[in-house]
Design a protein around this motif. Structure first.
Motif, short mmCIF file in Angstrom:
data_model
loop_
_atom_site.label_atom_id
_atom_site.label_comp_id
_atom_site.label_asym_id
_atom_site.label_seq_id
_atom_site.Cartn_x
_atom_site.Cartn_y
_atom_site.Cartn_z
N HIS A 233 -12.97 5.51 -0.32
CA HIS A 233 -11.65 4.90 -0.20
C HIS A 233 -11.23 4.99 1.25
O HIS A 233 -11.17 6.08 1.80
CB HIS A 233 -10.64 5.66 -1.09
CG HIS A 233 -9.39 4.88 -1.37
ND1 HIS A 233 -8.28 5.45 -1.96
CD2 HIS A 233 -9.06 3.58 -1.15
CE1 HIS A 233 -7.33 4.53 -2.10
NE2 HIS A 233 -7.77 3.40 -1.61
N ARG B 69 -9.39 2.67 4.86
CA ARG B 69 -8.96 1.46 5.53
C ARG B 69 -9.97 1.18 6.65
O ARG B 69 -10.37 2.10 7.36
CB ARG B 69 -7.57 1.68 6.14
CG ARG B 69 -6.63 0.52 6.01
CD ARG B 69 -5.23 0.85 6.52
NE ARG B 69 -4.57 1.90 5.74
CZ ARG B 69 -4.10 1.72 4.50
NH1 ARG B 69 -4.17 0.53 3.92
NH2 ARG B 69 -3.53 2.72 3.85
N LYS C 72 -9.64 -2.91 3.20
CA LYS C 72 -9.94 -1.62 2.60
C LYS C 72 -11.29 -1.64 1.91
O LYS C 72 -11.74 -2.69 1.45
CB LYS C 72 -8.88 -1.31 1.52
CG LYS C 72 -7.63 -0.65 2.03
CD LYS C 72 -6.68 -0.35 0.87
CE LYS C 72 -7.06 0.92 0.14
NZ LYS C 72 -6.05 1.29 -0.89
N ARG D 48 -13.11 0.32 -1.40
CA ARG D 48 -12.64 1.06 -2.59
C ARG D 48 -13.78 1.71 -3.36
O ARG D 48 -13.56 2.29 -4.41
CB ARG D 48 -11.82 0.13 -3.48
CG ARG D 48 -10.57 -0.40 -2.80
CD ARG D 48 -9.75 -1.27 -3.72
NE ARG D 48 -8.56 -1.78 -3.04
CZ ARG D 48 -8.53 -2.87 -2.28
NH1 ARG D 48 -9.63 -3.58 -2.10
NH2 ARG D 48 -7.40 -3.25 -1.70
N LEU E 249 -9.01 7.56 3.03
CA LEU E 249 -7.87 7.78 2.14
C LEU E 249 -8.32 8.67 0.99
O LEU E 249 -9.51 8.70 0.66
CB LEU E 249 -7.38 6.43 1.59
CG LEU E 249 -6.91 5.43 2.65
CD1 LEU E 249 -6.73 4.04 2.05
CD2 LEU E 249 -5.60 5.91 3.27
N PRO F 15 -3.04 8.56 -5.90
CA PRO F 15 -3.15 7.52 -4.89
C PRO F 15 -3.49 6.19 -5.57
O PRO F 15 -4.13 6.20 -6.63
CB PRO F 15 -4.33 7.98 -4.02
CG PRO F 15 -4.61 9.38 -4.39
CD PRO F 15 -4.02 9.64 -5.74
N ARG F 16 -3.09 5.10 -4.98
CA ARG F 16 -3.38 3.79 -5.59
C ARG F 16 -4.48 3.07 -4.83
O ARG F 16 -4.52 3.09 -3.60
CB ARG F 16 -2.12 2.93 -5.60
CG ARG F 16 -1.27 3.13 -6.86
CD ARG F 16 0.07 2.47 -6.72
NE ARG F 16 0.89 3.16 -5.73
CZ ARG F 16 1.83 2.59 -4.99
NH1 ARG F 16 2.09 1.31 -5.13
NH2 ARG F 16 2.50 3.30 -4.11
N GLU G 69 -2.34 -1.21 -3.20
CA GLU G 69 -1.00 -0.70 -2.90
C GLU G 69 0.11 -1.56 -3.47
O GLU G 69 1.21 -1.08 -3.72
CB GLU G 69 -0.82 -0.54 -1.38
CG GLU G 69 -1.33 0.81 -0.91
CD GLU G 69 -2.44 0.72 0.11
OE1 GLU G 69 -2.24 0.03 1.13
OE2 GLU G 69 -3.51 1.32 -0.12
N ASP G 70 -0.20 -2.83 -3.75
CA ASP G 70 0.86 -3.69 -4.30
C ASP G 70 0.95 -3.61 -5.82
O ASP G 70 1.74 -4.31 -6.43
CB ASP G 70 0.66 -5.15 -3.83
CG ASP G 70 -0.73 -5.65 -4.11
OD1 ASP G 70 -1.68 -4.82 -4.22
OD2 ASP G 70 -0.90 -6.88 -4.23
N TRP G 71 0.17 -2.77 -6.44
CA TRP G 71 0.34 -2.56 -7.89
C TRP G 71 1.26 -1.36 -8.08
O TRP G 71 1.28 -0.45 -7.25
CB TRP G 71 -0.98 -2.23 -8.58
CG TRP G 71 -2.09 -3.24 -8.49
CD1 TRP G 71 -2.13 -4.39 -7.75
CD2 TRP G 71 -3.34 -3.15 -9.18
NE1 TRP G 71 -3.34 -5.02 -7.93
CE2 TRP G 71 -4.11 -4.28 -8.81
CE3 TRP G 71 -3.90 -2.22 -10.07
CZ2 TRP G 71 -5.40 -4.51 -9.29
CZ3 TRP G 71 -5.19 -2.46 -10.54
CH2 TRP G 71 -5.91 -3.60 -10.17
N ASP H 180 0.81 1.04 -10.24
CA ASP H 180 -0.01 2.22 -10.50
C ASP H 180 -1.47 1.77 -10.51
O ASP H 180 -1.77 0.69 -9.97
CB ASP H 180 0.39 2.88 -11.84
CG ASP H 180 0.42 1.88 -12.98
OD1 ASP H 180 -0.33 0.88 -12.92
OD2 ASP H 180 1.20 2.07 -13.93
N ASN H 181 -2.36 2.56 -11.10
CA ASN H 181 -3.77 2.16 -11.09
C ASN H 181 -4.19 1.42 -12.36
O ASN H 181 -5.37 1.26 -12.62
CB ASN H 181 -4.65 3.40 -10.92
CG ASN H 181 -4.61 3.92 -9.49
OD1 ASN H 181 -4.72 3.14 -8.54
ND2 ASN H 181 -4.43 5.22 -9.33
#
Ligand SMILES: Cc1cc2nc3c(=O)[nH]c(=O)nc-3n(C[C@H](O)[C@H](O)[C@H](O)COP(=O)(O)OP(=O)(O)OC[C@H]3O[C@@H](n4cnc5c(N)ncnc54)[C@H](O)[C@@H]3O)c2cc1C
Lengths: 282, 793
Positions: free
Chosen positions: B54, B56, B106, B108, B139, B154-155, B158-160, B162-163
């Motif tokens: 994870h 950036r 990012k 993932r 991250l 952590p997600r 980021e625009d959601w 939650d996971n």
């Protein structure tokens, strides 16, 4: 999974091989059966600039029964030893079928396996148990290295740059010595999760010397001196077996990987040692 | 409708052992796989993959790699300005990961594609790939599904909020009321992460010919792949051809259109030279879809005899990063649809969540959510039996669907129109009990051994809608049949062959439906230019749906053959039979006309056709199963499959209490896939399925450490070999479905779905004295040894 570039050469005799190795120093690496080195090249875990294929060197292919030992050349294949009875080297014979699969043993060599010093390999454990001698050849001649000082950590041996392992001397054990080889692997042919090599000399129904080795549990195979002592002078009855297994489980310091925790490996060492001793008990 | 799905008057191949069409070429090394394709000027790709789970991306430095001799170009996401993200057609009920072929800002998961080196060959490409430097701002990684569910986790996106990519909470008030007034039994089960390990890894080769993109690839769908490429690449669909050459196993893993397929195509278009990518095994371990990784939280209201009155389940699937197309949440929905098992449990409500973690994206794999459900349901029943103190076989008998219960609609909406649930179970019990007694006799005296027998009974939805996975495609298949002037038949279908015998069943059904020798049938599959639009291989569907389309097309051709023959023989159509490529009046073999004479009349000597008849002897048909539903109703109920196969499994095992190793001694399986087309192919499917089921239960385990680094290299990914396989006994039941062509049900997954449950139950039986908790797979020796403890060995 493609190797980085390398130069390949296949010298016809040992002197030439040693010369090439000396010339290139730690850039050069002997290639025997390739069963460990080629995967390492493909994964780029090893990146020698020069590969010196020692497969054409006749001096390294000897296999001789001498009065009190067997001399086995470094590039004798594992399969050749397996097919041979190597009379007097019972432990070696018992261990061979555990090395990978038949196809691998057909190319893999005795010297390659010992030099590679994989913590989970069978042959280093056998060498340590029977006190084999590794003979290194360098430009200045030969030197003998005891099994107890040859293995220098995981995948590390005590050869100097420019040296090759030329042959291994396996002592012939007395006829009163009984051997057992036990290993636990996840599938047939896989590297061991834990293993035991045992050579126990029994006279008058009592243990005169016990040589016990655990492997695949740490950096290198280890002699189980606590268990060996626990057996000294005793007959191999249930109590002795339990004492030896408990001593072994207590003295090893196993490592952790995806196949087993230290605790699990201790249990395996105990279980396998029990089974090995049951097998050698008269 | 049923009557249109007919074999001819005298079927000779269906139900017999027709040798597989490709055995000789595939087994003698004459197959042509993508890795066998070579083109002048072909370049090869190596993918630079994320080394962090994870992070950036702050910089991707490619200059040094680009300067290597033989490197053509190094690209990153920034170069793909004309590429669109993979679409998400399910955005009404899922979050959108916005998957792009190369990581944009990012990464993932470890293995995520970050850059591509295109070079003269793969050796150079790999040399240069090592020189690409990617800077990451790391991250915190989300590793487990439990972590992903934590509110302060952590997600990944980021625009959601939650996971949770998917979170379906149906109204459970009815079941809750029953639970509130009853004795309740609760358990949590988990199935670990493992996946397909086909002999052939993923591969593709893209080339531009006559200004069109031709992609040769290992994908399981020629047309879905073509359409998806047209969504992602700036190329019109008419200018794309997808061809699937020989494939060395798909197992669902090759259902996804992976980034490499897009990247090779893009590079081929850009450089106007052929570009090949052949995944190596190290990449396969981290970048091809993973599977399973489910948790099932079960609650049941039970009566005094242990019978389940109502059941409430929460299914959670760990999707990994979810950056895959089509999306991978559908196995969780499939698990949910199987939570009643083949039992008369009138009340069942399942909520489903699919969460993202920093691991390789999950995807399709043989079984597709069903092994998870069967493991949970069948372990649950054994545990209830133990708790209540009833016999586990009798508890099953008291709830199993009996012949008189059929057709039966499960609480989740599945229409079980036929089957042999109780019968197959009794058969397996009859065979397994003596096998268990033999094992007891052999090992009973050995203090290091314990033996046990375990059972699983199951139904399995086959031939599903694609809509659950894609929210786009549905469930049809298509077929074109053309009889050529010499009487030979060309069959082109949308189904595809990954080595499972698709080509053979197509030839078999076509030969019987048309009454021609099988040698005169040429089968054309998996080329989007020469086959009609179909959905290809997934969910054990091809014989059912592909078979249906074929029979419809063949029926049309057969009718026309008879019309022409009647005219030529001056006979009545209804009196004619077609047999071995000849048409004659029933009962009198002469006079006859041959298929060649009829086809020659139809397409060459058309002046001899009956007056007014159109020339040609061909038909194209499409078949969409009528009862298959694509979208759930307001209560979440759906009948998402065209058919339901069933099976009973039993495993007899020996446990080495010193090492914890499980040896499966016998595996007994009674299977029902309706009408069987080719018995050895059915057996082969079951054998292979059992091997994969045993593998996932005992050996195969994709692990990650706390940083999200994959821990399982191929060397440690223990695919069972012949030596690890038990003795297998397969019994067949044939309960044809009244709702499918010829009553066929699918068989592709049947062996895979039961072993976790049967072996888990056998282990509980074998180790009863140690009171083990068997709620998770894999059941590795270390795990089993820990159940035994140090009490006694
Ligand atoms: C699928 C598989 C399973 C396997 N399972 C097992 C197993 O269960 N147990 C096991 O022990 N092994 C196993 N192996 C490894 C195999 O036994 C190898 O044969 C052995 O480890 C190395 O021997 P080699 O001759 O192939 O050496 P190579 O691979 O050629 O060389 C190995 C290393 O030793 C060095 N070397 C080789 N010969 C000499 C020499 N004479 N002097 C100095 N250095 C030398 C090389 O430079 C290299 O670093 C397995 C391998 C595979 C592919």
């Amino acid at each position: 999974m493609k190797p980085p570039p390398f130069v390949y050469c296949r010298p016809g005799d040992l002197a030439e091989a040693l010369a090439v190795l000396a010339e290139h120093g730690d850039e050069a690496r002997p290639l025997a059966g390739g069963q460990s080195l080629v995967p390492m090249l493909n994964h780029r875990l090893a990146r020698p600039g020069v590969l010196v294929d020692i497969g054409a060197i006749e001096e390294l292919q000897r296999m001789e029964r001498r009065p009190s030992d067997w001399l086995i050349g470094a590039t004798v294949t594992q399969r050749r030893v397996e097919r041979h009875r190597v009379e007097g080297c019972e432990l070696l014979r018992l261990a061979m079928p555990y090395i990978g699969h038949r196809q691998i043993r057909a190319r893999g060599t005795i010297g390659g396996s010992i030099a590679h010093a994989d913590p989970a390999a069978e042959l280093p454990a056998v060498a340590l148990t029977v006190d084999a001698t590794m003979v290194a050849a360098g430009r200045d001649g030969e030197r003998a290295i005891d099994a107890s000082s040859f293995f220098a950590g995981p995948y590390m041996n005590s050869l100097e740059d420019g040296e090759v392992l030329s042959h291994v001397i396996f002592p012939v054990l007395p006829s009163t010595t009984r051997c057992s080889f036990k290993e636990f692997a996840r599938r047939k042919g896989d590297f061991a999760v834990a293993g035991i090599a045992a050579a126990v000399d029994i006279t008058d129904r009592a243990v005169s010397t016990a040589r016990l080795t655990a492997f695949a549990i740490g950096s290198n195979p280890v002699r189980l001196t606590g268990a060996e002592e626990a057996l000294a002078g005793r007959s191999l009855d249930a109590a002795a077996l339990t004492d030896a297994s408990e001593a072994a489980a207590a003295e090893v310091e196993p490592w952790d990987d995806i196949h087993g925790s230290p605790q699990y490996r201790r249990q395996l060492v105990a279980a396998l040692l029990q089974r090995a001793l049951q097998e050698v008990a008269p | 409708m049923g009557s249109t799905f007919e074999l001819g008057a005298r079927p000779v191949y269906t139900g017999t052992h027709v040798t597989r069409a490709q055995d000789d070429s595939l087994l003698s090394g004459q197959g042509t796989y993508v890795a066998d394709l070579h083109r002048d000027g072909m370049a090869e790709m190596a993918v630079v993959r994320s080394t962090v789970a994870h992070g950036r991306i702050t910089a991707v430095r490619t200059a040094e790699a680009a300067a290597v001799d033989g490197v053509i170009e190094v690209i990153t996401a920034a170069d793909l300005t004309d590429v669109s993200p993979y679409p998400n057609f399910a955005s009404a009920y899922t979050q959108t990961p916005g998957t792009f072929p190369l990581a944009q800002d990012k990464v993932r998961y470890v293995g995520s594609p970050v850059a591509v080196v295109l070079a003269e060959d793969r050796y150079i490409a790999e040399d240069a790939a090592e020189l690409v430097v990617v800077d990451y701002e790391e991250l915190p990684a989300v590793i487990s599904l439990e972590d992903a569910l934590e509110p302060d986790s952590p997600r990944l996106f980021e625009d959601w909020p939650d996971n949770r990519l998917l979170d379906l909470q149906p109204d459970d008030s009815e079941v809750a009321a029953i639970l509130a007034g009853s004795r309740v039994f609760r358990r949590r089960y988990k199935m670990g992460r493992h996946t397909a390990m086909p002999m052939e890894t993923r591969a593709c080769m893209a080339e531009v010919r006559d200004d069109r993109l031709h992609l040769w690839c290992t994908n399981q769908h020629a047309h879905i792949a073509r359409t998806t490429l047209s969504y992602v690449l700036p190329v019109a669909e008419r200018d794309i051809r997808v061809v699937i050459p020989h494939v060395g196993g798909g197992f669902g893993l090759k259902q996804h259109l992976y980034p490499e397929d897009v990247l090779a195509s893009w590079l081929a278009l850009r450089h106007r030279r052929p570009v090949r990518f052949v995944e190596d095994r190290a990449e396969h371990m981290i970048a091809a879809a993973h599977a399973r990784d489910h948790m099932m939280d079960m609650e049941a209201a039970i009566d005094d005899d242990g019978r389940i009155l109502a059941i409430r389940v929460q299914v959670v699937q760990d999707l990994g990063s979810a950056e895959i197309f089509p999306g991978a949440w559908c196995p969780a929905l499939t698990t949910a649809a199987h939570m009643t098992g083949p039992y008369d449990i009138g009340q069942c409500v399942v909520s489903v969540a699919a969460v993202t973690t920093n691991k390789t994206p999950g995807g399709s794999y043989r079984g597709f959510g069903v092994p998870e459900a069967v493991f949970a349901v069948e372990r649950f029943i054994d545990e209830i039996a133990q708790e209540v103190g009833v016999n586990r076989l009798d508890l099953r008998r008291s709830m199993l669907l009996q012949p008189e219960d059929l057709p039966y609609t499960t609480a989740s909406g599945a229409l079980l129109d036929s089957g042999s649930f109780a019968e197959s179970f009794e058969k397996v019990v009859e065979l397994a009990e003596p096998a268990y007694r033999r094992a007891e006799a052999q090992y009973g005296a050995d203090p290091q051994s314990r033996v046990g027998v375990g059972y699983a009974v199951l139904f399995e939805g086959v031939s599903p809608t694609h809509h659950g996975a894609s929210a786009h495609w549905a469930g049809h298949e298509s077929c074109s049949i053309e009889v050529q002037p010499d009487g030979g038949v060309r069959v082109a279908s949308g189904v595809t062959d990954q080595g499972q015998g698709t080509t053979t069943f197509v030839a078999t059904l076509a030969a019987d439906a048309l009454g021609v020798p099988i040698e005169t049938v040429h089968v054309e599959l998996a080329d989007s230019d020469s086959t009609p639009y179909g959905l290809g291989a997934f969910g054990s569907r091809q014989a059912v749906v592909g078979g249906g389309a074929l029979l419809l097309a063949a029926g049309e051709v057969r009718d026309k053959v008879k019309k022409i023959a009647a005219h030529m023989l001056e006979a009545t159509e209804d009196d004619l039979v077609i047999e071995a490529g000849r048409v004659h009046v029933a009962g009198s073999p002469a006079p006859a006309v041959t298929m060649a004479e009829i086809a020659t009349t139809a397409v060459i000597r058309t002046i001899d056709l009956p007056p007014g008849m159109e020339p040609g002897l061909e038909a194209t048909a499409r078949y969409e199963p009528e009862l298959m539903e694509h979208v759930p109703d307001e209560n979440g109920r759906i009948n998402p499959n065209a058919a339901y196969a069933n099976a009973a499994h039993a495993a007899v095992i020996r446990v080495d209490v010193g090492t914890g190793e499980i040896e499966v001694l016998n595996y007994i399986l009674a299977h029902d896939c309706g009408r069987v087309i080719n018995p050895p192919i059915v057996d082969g499917q079951i054998w292979g399925g059992i091997a994969q089921g045993v593998g996932g239960t005992l050996y195969e385990d994709l692990r990650f450490n706390d940083l999200g680094q994959p821990q399982t290299a191929f060397m440690d990914y223990l695919v069972p070999s012949a030596i690890e396989m038990p003795e297998v006994v397969i019994e067949h039941f044939e309960s044809p479905s009244p709702n499918t062509p010829l009553g066929i049900k699918g068989v592709g997954e049947g062996g895979t779905v039961g072993p976790a449950a049967a072996i888990g139950n056998a282990l509980a039986h074998a180790l009863a004295e140690f009171k083990p908790q068997i709620r998770e797979t894999p059941l590795s020796p270390a795990v089993v040894r820990a159940m035994i403890g140090d009490q006694q060995t």
